[in-house]
Design an enzyme around this catalytic site. Sequence first.
Site, PDB file in Angstrom:
ATOM      1  CB  SER A  76      -0.964  -0.047   1.193  1.00 48.80           C
ATOM      2  OG  SER A  76      -2.036   0.843   1.029  1.00 48.80           O
ATOM      3  CG  ASP A 198      -7.250  -3.093  -3.614  1.00 48.60           C
ATOM      4  OD1 ASP A 198      -7.886  -2.449  -2.754  1.00 48.60           O
ATOM      5  OD2 ASP A 198      -6.010  -3.207  -3.598  1.00 48.60           O
ATOM      6  CG  HIS A 226      -5.444  -2.474  -0.068  1.00 42.32           C
ATOM      7  ND1 HIS A 226      -5.035  -2.126  -1.346  1.00 42.32           N
ATOM      8  CD2 HIS A 226      -4.702  -1.717   0.783  1.00 42.32           C
ATOM      9  CE1 HIS A 226      -4.105  -1.195  -1.267  1.00 42.32           C
ATOM     10  NE2 HIS A 226      -3.881  -0.926  -0.002  1.00 42.32           N
TER      11      HIS A 226
END
Length: 249
Positions: A76, A198, A226
């Site tokens: 991320s 996602d 995610h």
Amino acid sequence: MVFAHGFGCDQTMWRFLAPAYEARFRTIAFDLVGSGGSDLSAYRRDKYDSLHGYADDLLEIVDEFATGPVVFVGHSVSTMIGMLATIKAPHKFSAQIMVGPSPCYINDGDYIGGFAREDIDELLETMDANYLGWSSNLAPAIMGVPERPELRSELTNSFCRNDPKIAKHFARTTFLSDHRKDVPLSTVPALILQCSDDMVAPLSVGEFLHRHLPVSTLHIIDNVGHCPHMSAPTESSRAIDSFLASALR
């Protein structure tokens, strides 16, 4: 091989993926300053008002613990932290693996980041008003995989354990960042690892990165959520192995 976690997480969330590489690499996982078990007194709002502050920390870790170029694995927001570090010191990295990356979360013209600016503003306002409630509602959706309630609970608990003041500041730094112009400057070979569904990083973001990163591979895992390093670790490691076999030749 250096592992860096995403927003609201900590280094323990690499436990499903990192062991697969311990026989081939020295593996290093750490908590971003302000997250997990890090020293909260080291958090400075001025330094961490942009992702560059975290990138500087990453380079310090590489200098301290690595003996040669490293494979960086980021999840991320840490994918952009790693990318910024590869731009500052490309010789220190042999490859970068981006798990659920996004250089910009906000839609802008033809660029689809996944959120309207109004959505981000509302998200941050809700977070300011009730951080624990925000965490309890958003974390399960970010994790996805409704058939794995233990993972959804783990991410929720991780969000809730973070210091609210630091988490709110980190959220603003994360969700309002825009590093699209930096993407073409990163020449270290990159694997863009995305889930097919996602809510945080839609497929359009991976396609943007693949078009603009000078050396990149895009791999899409059939998975909802995610966090494929937790919910689909076998598929993730297969994609990483295939990429590394080519990138490290």
